[in-house]
Every structure is written in structure tokens, then in C-alpha cells.
Design an enzyme around this catalytic site. Structure first.
Site, PDB file in Angstrom:
ATOM      1  N   ASP A   1      -9.974 -14.625  -9.298  1.00 44.60           N
ATOM      2  CA  ASP A   1      -9.729 -15.969  -9.804  1.00 44.60           C
ATOM      3  C   ASP A   1     -10.410 -16.218 -11.141  1.00 44.60           C
ATOM      4  O   ASP A   1     -11.201 -15.409 -11.627  1.00 44.60           O
ATOM      5  CB  ASP A   1     -10.198 -17.014  -8.777  1.00 44.60           C
ATOM      6  CG  ASP A   1     -11.513 -16.632  -8.100  1.00 44.60           C
ATOM      7  OD1 ASP A   1     -12.403 -16.116  -8.799  1.00 44.60           O
ATOM      8  OD2 ASP A   1     -11.646 -16.823  -6.884  1.00 44.60           O
TER       9      ASP A   1
ATOM     10  N   ASN B   1     -16.749 -23.416   3.222  1.00 47.78           N
ATOM     11  CA  ASN B   1     -15.649 -24.012   3.981  1.00 47.78           C
ATOM     12  C   ASN B   1     -14.617 -22.975   4.405  1.00 47.78           C
ATOM     13  O   ASN B   1     -13.531 -23.324   4.867  1.00 47.78           O
ATOM     14  CB  ASN B   1     -14.983 -25.130   3.176  1.00 47.78           C
ATOM     15  CG  ASN B   1     -14.361 -24.635   1.874  1.00 47.78           C
ATOM     16  OD1 ASN B   1     -14.369 -23.439   1.578  1.00 47.78           O
ATOM     17  ND2 ASN B   1     -13.803 -25.554   1.095  1.00 47.78           N
TER      18      ASN B   1
ATOM     19  N   HIS C   1     -13.253 -20.609   2.380  1.00 52.46           N
ATOM     20  CA  HIS C   1     -12.300 -20.145   1.372  1.00 52.46           C
ATOM     21  C   HIS C   1     -12.585 -18.699   0.974  1.00 52.46           C
ATOM     22  O   HIS C   1     -13.728 -18.235   1.005  1.00 52.46           O
ATOM     23  CB  HIS C   1     -12.256 -21.066   0.147  1.00 52.46           C
ATOM     24  CG  HIS C   1     -13.449 -21.004  -0.757  1.00 52.46           C
ATOM     25  ND1 HIS C   1     -14.300 -22.061  -0.947  1.00 52.46           N
ATOM     26  CD2 HIS C   1     -13.919 -20.027  -1.566  1.00 52.46           C
ATOM     27  CE1 HIS C   1     -15.239 -21.746  -1.818  1.00 52.46           C
ATOM     28  NE2 HIS C   1     -15.030 -20.494  -2.205  1.00 52.46           N
TER      29      HIS C   1
ATOM     30  N   GLU D   1      -8.389 -22.614  -0.687  1.00 52.78           N
ATOM     31  CA  GLU D   1      -9.110 -23.638   0.047  1.00 52.78           C
ATOM     32  C   GLU D   1      -8.431 -23.955   1.385  1.00 52.78           C
ATOM     33  O   GLU D   1      -7.220 -23.751   1.548  1.00 52.78           O
ATOM     34  CB  GLU D   1      -9.176 -24.922  -0.794  1.00 52.78           C
ATOM     35  CG  GLU D   1      -9.910 -24.772  -2.126  1.00 52.78           C
ATOM     36  CD  GLU D   1     -11.414 -24.904  -1.991  1.00 52.78           C
ATOM     37  OE1 GLU D   1     -11.947 -24.547  -0.928  1.00 52.78           O
ATOM     38  OE2 GLU D   1     -12.052 -25.353  -2.955  1.00 52.78           O
TER      39      GLU D   1
END
Length: 240
Positions: free
Chosen positions: A66, A134, A136, A141
Site C-alpha cells: 500500500d 482492528n 486489517h 479495513e
């Protein structure tokens, strides 16, 4: 899924680096999938040590997961700068073999398509992943559904908060990123997931032993044929 728990952080880093080094020794033109963040830094240091002992990366191709939208490559917090600082500037990889999404492209949809076309030509042999608080992976996400291919994602509040430590304030953290999709990640032949610290223990258990759900993207790794999970004692303390 193979899970290894280490008492010492340097042991984890050394073992992870050995997996990438052995891949390159076995296949000098290997394709490596790379990650950013705090977890991979020690791994990259050990990979650099492998290079200094004679391992060449001249024929290797790399793809990063990313990049932030809107940060130029020369920004101190861009992932291009991160990779140069921690790995690329210290090994003999050819610059033309290094690939990251371009977060400043005029047409981000076209940039995503370009990246996917490159990935199709160069299947990833071994992919390094960190694990977000979380769940990811990359910047995929938690959501009701996930996108399989490279796409632009709006970052969740908890991700912005986690990354704020790298910026002057949370207001300076880019709100969007270009990320490799979960489909591309899962097409890697081998996946190495690394996580450290007590604060990752809950999500490690959820990802590895909880239900497979897009609400925890890392749980999709349970469907992959060859995942190697590397944890320190704190991150692995809730596993059964």
C-alpha cells in the site's frame, strides 16, 4: 497454518528474514510482497544482513501492499521513503524491479488497474503482512464486504489513531490509501504474518481462531494453504 512463538524479538526477526532469504536462494528472481509499519523494521535489518553476507537481490522483484493517497514519494512518511530507508538503499535490488502504488496519481482508478496488471505478470512467491489492531491486512479495513483487487480505501478512525505516532498529529495522517486487495494477498504462494506485543493479543486470537469474517480481514488468512504466523509471547498469549 503454522504458528511459531518466540521469546526474543530478534529471533522472530531472524526467522522471518530467513524465510525470505531462502526463497531468494531457491529462486533468484523471486517476487517478494512487502509491508511497512513498525513490525517489519527488524525483519528488514536481518534481510540486509543476509545481503551483506552475500545474498543478491539483483533479480528480485518486490511489490508493496500500500501507499498513502496524497503523499509524494519524497515525503518522510511515504511508504516509498520508508522502504528506501529500511531496505532498498541497503541491498542490490534494481530500482525498476521495485513496485509501490502511486498515491499521487491523477487517476487513482487507473493506477489501481496498472498495479493489478503488474501483479498478474509477477505472482508473489512470499508475502509479508503485519496485523492492524482492528484486523486489517494491508489497508483492507473491516467492512460488510471486501474488495479483492487493488483499490482506494478510506482509513478507519482506529487506523488513523494507530498511525498518528508517525506524524505531527492525527490531523496530518492521510485519510485514504491505495491498497492491494485481499484477493491479491491471498494469491501469494506463502504468507508470513508477524505480530508483536500485548496490544495485539486479542486481534491475533480473533484472526487466527475466530470466525472467518470480513469484519476481521485477517481471519481470511485461515483459508490460505500456506500461512506462517510469527508471534512474540505477548501477542500469542490468548491463543488456545
Amino acid at each position: 497454518m503454522e504458528i511459531r512463538i518466540f521469546d526474543d524479538q530478534s529471533e522472530l526477526d531472524r526467522y522471518a528474514a530467513s524465510l525470505f532469504a531462502e526463497t531468494v536462494r531457491r529462486k533468484p528472481d523471486a517476487v517478494l510482497g512487502l509491508a511497512t509499519g513498525s513490525t517489519p523494521i527488524g525483519i528488514y535489518e536481518k534481510i540486509v544482513e543476509e545481503h551483506r553476507r552475500g545474498l543478491s537481490f539483483r533479480e528480485v522483484t518486490t511489490f508493496n501492499l500500500d501507499e498513502y493517497v496524497g503523499l509524494p514519494r519524497n515525503h518522510e512518511q511515504s511508504y516509498y521513503t520508508y522502504m528506501q530507508k529500511h531496505l532498498f538503499a541497503h541491498i542490490d535490488i534494481r530500482p525498476e524491479n521495485v513496485h509501490l502504488p502511486n498515491g499521487t496519481a491523477d487517476d487513482l482508478a487507473a493506477e489501481c488497474a496498472r498495479y493489478d496488471a503488474l501483479l498478474a505478470k509477477h505472482p508473489i512467491d512470499i508475502q509479508l503482512l503485519g496485523l492492524g489492531h482492528n484486523g486489517h491486512i494491508g489497508f483492507n479495513e473491516p467492512d460488510e464486504s471486501l474488495i479483492g483487487e487493488t483499490h482506494v480505501v478510506e482509513l478507519k478512525r482506529e487506523t488513523l489513531e494507530a498511525n498518528a505516532r508517525f506524524f505531527a498529529s492525527i490531523r496530518d495522517v492521510p485519510t485514504h490509501a491505495v491498497t492491494m486487495g485481499v484477493g491479491a494477498i491471498l494469491r501469494a504462494k506463502t504468507i508470513v504474518l508477524a505480530a508483536r506485543g500485548t496490544d495485539k493479543a486479542r486481534i491475533v486470537k480473533e484472526a487466527l481462531q475466530g470466525p472467518i469474517t470480513t469484519k476481521c480481514p485477517a481471519s481470511l488468512l485461515q483459508t490460505h494453504a500456506h500461512v506462517i504466523v510469527l508471534l512474540d509471547r505477548e501477542a500469542g498469549r490468548e491463543l488456545e
